[in-house]
Design an enzyme around this catalytic site. Sequence first.
Site, PDB file in Angstrom:
ATOM      1  N   ASP A  35     -28.546  67.211 -29.144  1.00  0.00           N
ATOM      2  CA  ASP A  35     -29.219  68.336 -28.491  1.00  0.00           C
ATOM      3  C   ASP A  35     -28.544  68.629 -27.165  1.00  0.00           C
ATOM      4  OD1 ASP A  35     -31.065  68.249 -30.556  1.00  0.00           O
ATOM      5  OD2 ASP A  35     -32.801  68.414 -29.225  1.00  0.00           O
ATOM      6  N   CYS A  60     -36.577  74.776 -27.334  1.00  0.00           N
ATOM      7  CA  CYS A  60     -37.934  74.263 -27.147  1.00  0.00           C
ATOM      8  C   CYS A  60     -38.049  73.566 -25.795  1.00  0.00           C
ATOM      9  CB  CYS A  60     -38.273  73.239 -28.227  1.00  0.00           C
ATOM     10  SG  CYS A  60     -38.183  73.872 -29.912  1.00  0.00           S
ATOM     11  N   TYR A 100     -37.205  61.273 -41.257  1.00  0.00           N
ATOM     12  CA  TYR A 100     -36.462  60.302 -40.462  1.00  0.00           C
ATOM     13  C   TYR A 100     -37.322  59.615 -39.409  1.00  0.00           C
ATOM     14  CZ  TYR A 100     -36.691  64.497 -37.715  1.00  0.00           C
ATOM     15  OH  TYR A 100     -37.179  65.600 -37.082  1.00  0.00           O
ATOM     16  N   ASN A 112     -45.600  82.505 -24.368  1.00  0.00           N
ATOM     17  CA  ASN A 112     -44.846  83.493 -23.582  1.00  0.00           C
ATOM     18  C   ASN A 112     -45.533  83.613 -22.224  1.00  0.00           C
ATOM     19  OD1 ASN A 112     -43.124  84.225 -25.678  1.00  0.00           O
ATOM     20  ND2 ASN A 112     -44.229  86.110 -26.192  1.00  0.00           N
ATOM     21  N   HIS A 160     -42.800  82.838 -27.905  1.00  0.00           N
ATOM     22  CA  HIS A 160     -41.448  82.605 -28.425  1.00  0.00           C
ATOM     23  C   HIS A 160     -40.819  81.299 -27.934  1.00  0.00           C
ATOM     24  CE1 HIS A 160     -42.089  86.870 -29.235  1.00  0.00           C
ATOM     25  NE2 HIS A 160     -41.150  86.777 -30.142  1.00  0.00           N
ATOM     26  N   GLU A 198     -30.812  72.066 -30.587  1.00  0.00           N
ATOM     27  CA  GLU A 198     -29.930  71.294 -31.454  1.00  0.00           C
ATOM     28  C   GLU A 198     -28.574  71.984 -31.609  1.00  0.00           C
ATOM     29  OE1 GLU A 198     -32.751  72.750 -32.534  1.00  0.00           O
ATOM     30  OE2 GLU A 198     -34.179  71.218 -33.169  1.00  0.00           O
TER      31      GLU A 198
END
Lengths: 238, 238
Positions: A35, A60, A100, A112, A160, A198
């Site tokens: 990331d 995020c 995982y 938002n 968002h 990512e």
Amino acid sequence: MQETVTAAVQRAIEALRRGEPILLYDADGREEETDMAIASEFVTPDAIRTLRKEAGGLICTTVPSEARDRMGLPFLSQLLGEAAALHPVLARPLATAAPYDPVASPFSITINHRDTRTGVTDRDRALTVSRFAQLVGEALRHENGWAIEALGREFRSPGHVPLLNAADGLVARRRGHTELTTALVTMAGLIPSATICEMMADDGRALSKEDAKEYAEAKNLVFLEGQDVIEAWRAWSG
Amino acid sequence: MQETVTAAVQRAIEALRRGEPILLYDADGREEETDMAIASEFVTPDAIRTLRKEAGGLICTTVPSEARDRMGLPFLSQLLGEAAALHPVLARPLATAAPYDPVASPFSITINHRDTRTGVTDRDRALTVSRFAQLVGEALRHENGWAIEALGREFRSPGHVPLLNAADGLVARRRGHTELTTALVTMAGLIPSATICEMMADDGRALSKEDAKEYAEAKNLVFLEGQDVIEAWRAWSG
């Protein structure tokens, strides 16, 4: 070896304090993803553009457990589970674990800032993230109840920017990018929230660890592995 | 003029049938954003990479109201509202309307196909989207109850692909990219789900209409405005 780890973590901490991105690979056998991470308090429209163009995953923002508790921010999986009685479709697909990781997904609600327009532009997402970081910082300095009210005053949901709830105890409990990057900004003495994305390759997969290292060298960015952060965190918090 | 509109919509329909992206600007005074859109049934890892690299917003997949009803898929704003009794933080920030639209946000839940790993790679998102499109197609051919069970059997939530619930009656009710693009794939005779992503500029804002038109010309892609789709839909559905 211990000194090398300490030095790499120290370089990451200094980069984060300057508002620069760092690269963090979690671990072989886990997501095996790198990331790109930036301290949320320093996120600008340029930083959002860098994350979406250079990394390419979901952008995020992490929430440390102390702020999560003050805000009463639920995990999305918890909300979906509670809603299954009213919405039977939510009973079966509810994710309690990823392939995982035995611990539930860190996704919380999406937000938002109320001063955004569509919410998705680089300017809008940067405003949402940077103001949310300020709220995280302030939440820890106020009485209970204040943060719940402040979140609603300043933000809308759905939005968002997905929030990621870090596990209690951070890397002692879960070793995802959410906890690892939140531990780094915490050790940096910054507001304990990171904004992460990512890194993708052009072949449909995540960028490999080797390619992420090469990218970091070419761009003069710090590259770390989860284990480096875990060791530094143990020393720092112990 | 009417013929020009018809011809542009016809070119868009043909591009969508070939699995190619088209560009759709909603309207002056609304979001004023151009989305890149692809028929969900044709989404590949390459298509996801194109959306994230060339557009840059959130990659979301639309659900027509008939399939939404069969699946019992709630709007996220509805879930948050219902959860406010248990989670007071959700009472205040609940979004019932965006600044540009009196109708609630189309966001529904986020999903990952169960055969994905992290869910975020181009391969994983393409698998989630293309299999979800198949489910939309099949949901309309089965008895009630089947789609609810099938969604849970094949998908997890939370995931990395946000679903967008199209309004009942599509563009007759709401003229967002969700409804406009779903109307286009419906008129194309394809599975009525589109995968869409907002186009961003390098200055922190959404790509302007003029720059989106230039991009479309340079890349030989069809560019449409919402009004073109609304007129074509009226003729087609009337």
